[in-house]
Each structure stands twice: as structure tokens, then as C-alpha cells.
Design a protein around this motif. Structure first.
Motif: not given
Length: 403
Positions: A162-186
Motif C-alpha cells: 500500500f506504499n504506507s509511510h511516515f509523514t511526520s515524526v518526533d525528531s527529538t526522539n525518533t531515528t529513521i532506520l529505513g525507507h520505501i521507494t515507489y512510483t506515484k501516479e499523477n
């Protein structure tokens, strides 16, 4: 049973057998339903991962949880540190469960959740937001990790993502460990497709412990574990510390078997369940054997025949052959006068003017008609010999009066 009936039954039985064999031999369609239970071997079950947990966590005791988060948290030994793994399409935690889970992590434990949604209370507390980017056309998504040991590897997901992803996080307590890359239809905006890279795997500190959150639960399913993406799973699980005890959630699952029957409580209690089954079995046996003992063939009893018509015909033939019209007329008069007494409650011993008036009034007949009938009866009673014509005329007048 005749030959034709036997042939029809045999043909019907043959058709049923052929249908059964066909259904058994026909390959079952693949079930793509998201389940994530430890026992489901369908593509989006977690049978493979669950059975590989002892090799991924060789120093931990794996405990399968088949009850709610709240029930486990209030009953566990809080002095022991542990890890808790949740994997499902959507993890819906209510406020009480969220409170207990936050308290669990705050004490120094870790919770690993992989889902496309985590419930509003948890997201609000951790100051995180998540969304899914659906495409009309199913495409390929690529997962990668940010750690130096893993950042050169890519893992492709081509189905059910479903190409689910995080749009905002608490940067003071959160570490990004991974990404998802996909093609978005427009195409709705009449714009070309664009390649998007978003965070899908994060680690959030809370108290003394951590929440490790993944928005791509499909990566942990049987389908991708057997398609060569098992290294991605082991890499993500490496962020969990070996605590000696690992809880595997088998309760908050899309494919969890739920009993919706009104007998749910009875069927969940072993003693009541066996009592219920034995009672049903006893009733069936009673009906089977009791009915067999008392059921007998009911004999066919022919109804009694109405012989009144035959009797009347026999008596009539006897009088006709003997031509005894006088006796026949006397009997007819006696029967008719008895009929008048019973129906109209009148005295027929004296057939005078008073009797005629009462009879005409109660029978609803004209006075002249009633008088003619009574006079004719009196005439016949006074005669010593009668003819066939007298009998016919009397019968006509009696019939006309009764109508």
C-alpha cells in the motif's frame, strides 16, 4: 422398488460422487487475504516467520500471546525485560491497551510493530503520523535500510503493498532506520509519474525503552519471506535487544478465528463445551433408538361405507315389486308427520285448522299451500286403497313443502 427407481438413484449417486471427486481434485485458488497469523500458510500469513523466530532469536524464549495486550500486561512479571512483536495489516489499540503498552516500554522494554496503521492514541502519544499512497496499478516498491551494514541492499515488493509511510515524526526522539521507494501516479492531475522515497521504518525512544515501527507488514509475510527478502526481516529484528523473553502477538490479527456464535462463552469453556456436545449427542441417540423402537407400520383402515342409499333402493324395489302402495303411503305419512313434530314442534294428532295455521306460520309457507297439503294427507289417511299415482303425488307435495 422397481428397476427404474433403482436406476435413477444409482445415476444420482454417480453424479454426486463425480462432483465430489472434481471438487477435491480441482486446484484451490490462492487466498491473498491478509492474515498474518502464525498458522496460516497463505501468501500473507506469518507461518514461515513464526517458525523461524527460534533461529532469529536463539537466546530468547518465544511466548505466543492469544489474548489482549491489556490482559497480558496486567498479568506479566514486570521485573523481567522482554520484547513484544506485533505484525498485522492494521494494529488497533484502544486507550487502555495503549496505556499499558506505553507503560511497558517506559519500563525499559521494546515493542516492534509492523502495520499500515497503529491506532490514534498511540500515534498521538508518540507524535507520529502515517498515510498510504495507493496506486490504481500495482507497482513495485523498494525497501532499504539506513544502517551502514545494510544500506547497500535493496528489497523489492511487487504485490499487496500500500506504499504506507511516515509523514511526520518526533525528531527529538525518533531515528529513521529505513525507507520505501515507489512510483506515484499523477494522471488525475495530468502530471507525469514521479519516484518517491519516504521513511517506512523508525525507532522512537519512550522512557527507558523503544518503539520500533514499520509501515510495511507485507515484508514479513510468507510470500516475501520465501521470495528472497528474509534478510530484510532479520535486519529489522536486529534492532531488538536480546532480553531472554519475546512475546509474539497472535491476537490482534486479521485472520484470527473469532467465534461469533451466541454459544461463544459455552464453547470457550472446556467443561461447558463438552457438556454441550455430550447433551447434543445424547439427544440424537435418544431420538434414533427411541424412534426406531416405537415407530410401527400404520395399517390402512378403510372408511365405513354409507349403505343408506343402497338400503333405500332395496326397500323401494321391494315395495315396487309387491305394488303395496297403501303401506308405502302410510309409512311416508308417518315419517313426514314425525318430521313436522321434530322440526316445528307442533301436535300432529289432530290435523285441524289450528294445526294448519301454526304449521304455516312456523314453516313460513302460505296458508293456502299448507291447507292443500294437510287436506291431501287427511284424504289419503281416510282411503283404504291407494294407487301408484297417489304415492307419486304425495312425494311431490312433500318435496315442494320442504323446499
Amino acid at each position: 422398488m422397481d428397476r427404474k427407481s433403482k436406476l435413477v438413484i444409482a445415476l444420482f449417486a454417480l453424479v454426486v460422487v463425480v462432483i465430489i471427486i472434481t471438487e477435491i481434485a480441482r486446484p484451490k485458488p490462492i487466498n491473498w487475504r491478509p492474515s498474518y497469523t502464525s498458522t496460516d500458510k497463505i501468501p500473507f500469513g506469518c507461518y514461515v516467520l513464526y517458525n523461524e523466530l527460534p533461529s532469529i532469536f536463539p537466546d530468547d524464549t518465544i511466548e505466543t500471546v492469544d489474548k489482549s495486550v491489556y490482559d497480558l500486561m496486567v498479568g506479566r512479571d514486570s521485573t523481567l525485560n522482554s520484547n513484544y512483536i506485533f505484525i498485522n495489516e492494521y494494529i488497533d489499540l484502544d486507550e487502555q491497551e495503549t496505556h499499558q503498552l506505553l507503560k511497558y516500554v517506559e519500563q525499559g522494554n521494546s515493542v516492534f510493530i509492523s502495520a499500515t496503521g497503529f491506532g490514534w492514541p498511540l500515534l498521538d502519544t508518540l507524535n507520529i503520523s502515517i498515510e498510504s499512497d495507493y496506486n490504481l496499478k500495482e507497482g513495485t516498491a523498494v525497501l532499504n535500510l539506513t544502517h551502514n551494514q545494510f544500506n547497500t541492499e535493496e528489497f523489492e515488493l511487487s504485490r499487496g503493498v500500500f506504499n504506507s509511510h511516515f509523514t511526520s515524526v518526533d525528531s527529538t526522539n525518533t531515528t529513521i532506520l529505513g525507507h520505501i521507494t515507489y512510483t506515484k501516479e499523477n494522471f488525475l492531475e495530468n502530471q507525469p509519474e514521479v519516484t518517491v522515497t519516504k521513511p517506512n521504518f523508525i525507532k522512537t525512544k519512550f522512557g527507558k525503552g523503544h518503539f520500533i515501527l514499520s509501515s510495511t507488514p507485507q515484508a514479513y509475510s510468507n510470500y516475501y519471506m520465501l521470495k528472497g527478502n528474509q534478510d530484510y526481516v532479520t535486519h529489522t529484528f536486529s534492532y531488538l535487544q536480546n532480553e531472554g523473553l519475546l512475546y509474539w502477538d497472535n491476537y490482534k490479527k486479521s485472520g484470527r478465528i473469532i467465534i461469533n456464535s451466541p454459544m461463544r462463552f459455552v464453547l470457550t469453556q472446556p467443561a461447558l463445551k463438552w457438556t454441550y456436545y455430550l447433551t447434543i449427542l445424547g439427544i440424537l441417540l435418544f431420538v434414533l433408538f427411541r424412534g426406531k423402537r416405537e415407530q410401527r407400520i400404520i395399517p390402512v383402515i378403510e372408511p365405513l361405507k354409507n349403505s343408506s342409499v343402497e338400503f333405500a333402493q332395496a326397500v323401494g324395489s321391494l315395495y315396487h315389486q309387491n305394488k303395496d302402495y297403501t303401506d308405502l303411503i302410510h309409512k311416508k305419512l308417518n315419517y313426514f308427520l314425525a318430521y313436522l313434530r321434530n322440526r316445528y314442534q307442533i301436535d300432529t294428532s289432530q290435523l285441524d285448522e289450528k294445526t294448519i295455521q301454526v304449521l304455516a306460520s312456523r314453516a313460513g309457507k302460505e296458508m293456502g299451500e299448507t291447507k292443500k297439503l294437510i287436506d291431501y294427507i287427511v284424504t289419503l289417511k281416510q282411503k283404504t286403497a291407494h294407487t301408484e299415482q297417489d304415492s307419486i303425488e304425495l312425494n311431490k307435495r312433500i318435496t315442494a313443502f320442504k323446499q
